[in-house]
Design a protein around this motif. Sequence first.
Motif, PDB file in Angstrom:
ATOM      1  N   LYS A  89      54.609  18.755  29.124  1.00 15.11           N
ATOM      2  CA  LYS A  89      54.384  20.072  29.752  1.00 15.11           C
ATOM      3  C   LYS A  89      54.995  21.185  28.900  1.00 15.11           C
ATOM      4  O   LYS A  89      54.371  22.229  28.667  1.00 15.11           O
ATOM      5  N   GLU A  90      56.225  20.981  28.433  1.00 15.95           N
ATOM      6  CA  GLU A  90      56.913  21.995  27.630  1.00 15.95           C
ATOM      7  C   GLU A  90      56.207  22.227  26.290  1.00 15.95           C
ATOM      8  O   GLU A  90      56.036  23.368  25.852  1.00 15.95           O
TER       9      GLU A  90
ATOM     10  N   GLU B  33      56.642  25.519  19.193  1.00 13.70           N
ATOM     11  CA  GLU B  33      56.475  26.978  19.196  1.00 13.70           C
ATOM     12  C   GLU B  33      56.730  27.584  17.822  1.00 13.70           C
ATOM     13  O   GLU B  33      56.453  28.762  17.599  1.00 13.70           O
TER      14      GLU B  33
ATOM     15  N   GLU C 284      65.913  17.417  30.067  1.00 13.01           N
ATOM     16  CA  GLU C 284      65.479  18.776  29.740  1.00 13.01           C
ATOM     17  C   GLU C 284      65.811  19.148  28.294  1.00 13.01           C
ATOM     18  O   GLU C 284      65.067  19.877  27.644  1.00 13.01           O
TER      19      GLU C 284
ATOM     20  N   HIS D 132      53.021  21.547  25.556  1.00 13.58           N
ATOM     21  CA  HIS D 132      51.703  22.149  25.791  1.00 13.58           C
ATOM     22  C   HIS D 132      51.812  23.612  26.201  1.00 13.58           C
ATOM     23  O   HIS D 132      50.911  24.417  25.918  1.00 13.58           O
ATOM     24  N   SER D 133      52.914  23.976  26.836  1.00 14.45           N
ATOM     25  CA  SER D 133      53.060  25.354  27.311  1.00 14.45           C
ATOM     26  C   SER D 133      53.119  26.364  26.170  1.00 14.45           C
ATOM     27  O   SER D 133      52.869  27.557  26.368  1.00 14.45           O
ATOM     28  N   VAL D 134      53.453  25.888  24.964  1.00 11.64           N
ATOM     29  CA  VAL D 134      53.487  26.784  23.804  1.00 11.64           C
ATOM     30  C   VAL D 134      52.372  26.439  22.810  1.00 11.64           C
ATOM     31  O   VAL D 134      52.426  26.837  21.643  1.00 11.64           O
ATOM     32  N   GLY D 135      51.377  25.692  23.294  1.00  9.06           N
ATOM     33  CA  GLY D 135      50.203  25.408  22.475  1.00  9.06           C
ATOM     34  C   GLY D 135      50.326  24.240  21.530  1.00  9.06           C
ATOM     35  O   GLY D 135      49.482  24.061  20.637  1.00  9.06           O
TER      36      GLY D 135
ATOM     37  N   GLU E 288      56.690  13.264  30.936  1.00 11.04           N
ATOM     38  CA  GLU E 288      55.690  14.208  31.442  1.00 11.04           C
ATOM     39  C   GLU E 288      56.187  15.650  31.294  1.00 11.04           C
ATOM     40  O   GLU E 288      55.419  16.557  30.952  1.00 11.04           O
ATOM     41  N   ASN E 289      57.481  15.839  31.504  1.00 11.91           N
ATOM     42  CA  ASN E 289      58.064  17.168  31.335  1.00 11.91           C
ATOM     43  C   ASN E 289      58.067  17.589  29.863  1.00 11.91           C
ATOM     44  O   ASN E 289      57.838  18.762  29.531  1.00 11.91           O
TER      45      ASN E 289
ATOM     46  N   ARG F 273      59.851  21.214  22.244  1.00  5.92           N
ATOM     47  CA  ARG F 273      59.187  22.505  22.447  1.00  5.92           C
ATOM     48  C   ARG F 273      59.500  23.469  21.295  1.00  5.92           C
ATOM     49  O   ARG F 273      58.609  24.196  20.833  1.00  5.92           O
TER      50      ARG F 273
END
Length: 363
Positions: A91-92, A50, A39, A94-97, A87-88, A46
């Motif tokens: 995901k992180e 962002e 994590e 992509h979650s902020v573009g 993969e996580n 991430r």
Amino acid sequence: MASTKALFQTFNCENLTLPNRTVMAPMTRGFSPDNIPGEDVAAYYRRRAENEVGLIVTEGTGINHPASVSGASIPVFHGEAALKGWENVVKEVHSVGGKIVPQLWHVGMTRSKGDLPNEEALPVGPSGLSLDGEKVTEPLSEEEVGQLVEAYAQAAADAKRIGFDGIELHGAHGYLIDQFFWEQTNKRTDRYGGDLVGRTRFAVEIIEACRREVGPDFPIIFRFSQWKMNDFKAKLATTPDELERFLQPLVEAGVDIFHCSTRRFWEPEFEGSDLNLAGWTKKLTGKPVISVGSVGLDGEFTSFAGAETTSLDGLIEKVENEEFDLVAIGRSLLMDPEWVKKVHDGRENDLLAFDKESLKKLT
């Protein structure tokens, strides 16, 4: 500071659209216990996404071969647990573009006998020679070379399956692919050796195999360098003509973007021209290129001592002149996740100098 407008133009290439011209350079961090990114690694990437980094290239991550990495905390790119970790990460980001690609890696003969995670695995290379030319192990057989090619291809397929935006193949700095390129470490007389073009065969087969797995529209970035970890003055190509001969097979194999690794982006590659390695690569191939090397700092990474911030005007001028398309930032982004956003906002005075203490933690 000159206008940074050129750095913040969109970029489009082969199904890869980026909001600006900035790239997070791949930097080995060694914070993945049991070779699995957790994590904290996902949060680390991430934070850069962002804060407006256009494209993230992950730290080098080992393909499915027992000697691909040297260390129990360097991430790998095979096995259920590691791929779930990656993969996580995707995901992180992509979650902020953000956009992200893994750097697929094999360290080759830079690995020492007895290194973790697989102490029994011997280092492998085209001729079993260290970067200093000393014999360490037996040369790879053609069958073993084929297995390595397939391991890269499997990693590419997994990268696409778990949602990455492309891949980068690490063909620089004296690691495995580069050991095939370099005459000092490749003494083979079969189809993987010979002259400069002949020595590209291993890389060509890897690129072709990856392309078969991912299809025509998935971006393949290829990182290469002249310099090696043990020899900063090494040259694969001493003239533009030689560089063109070296690059052409890689273009034909299916590379979409070249990541041209230099230690100082402002240094000309050949006499008689101000173009750096990325500039020449773009001119000779017509392909988009990433430049890199001490961006925003006045000291080289090789000593990993501190470095002060420096003007971006020279960099911006080269981007405005379209000498290269994308700019990879290393230590500045390692030190400061907000570096790109600060530059975009005109907050040059808020940029942080590089402190080697930043190497000791994920921030």
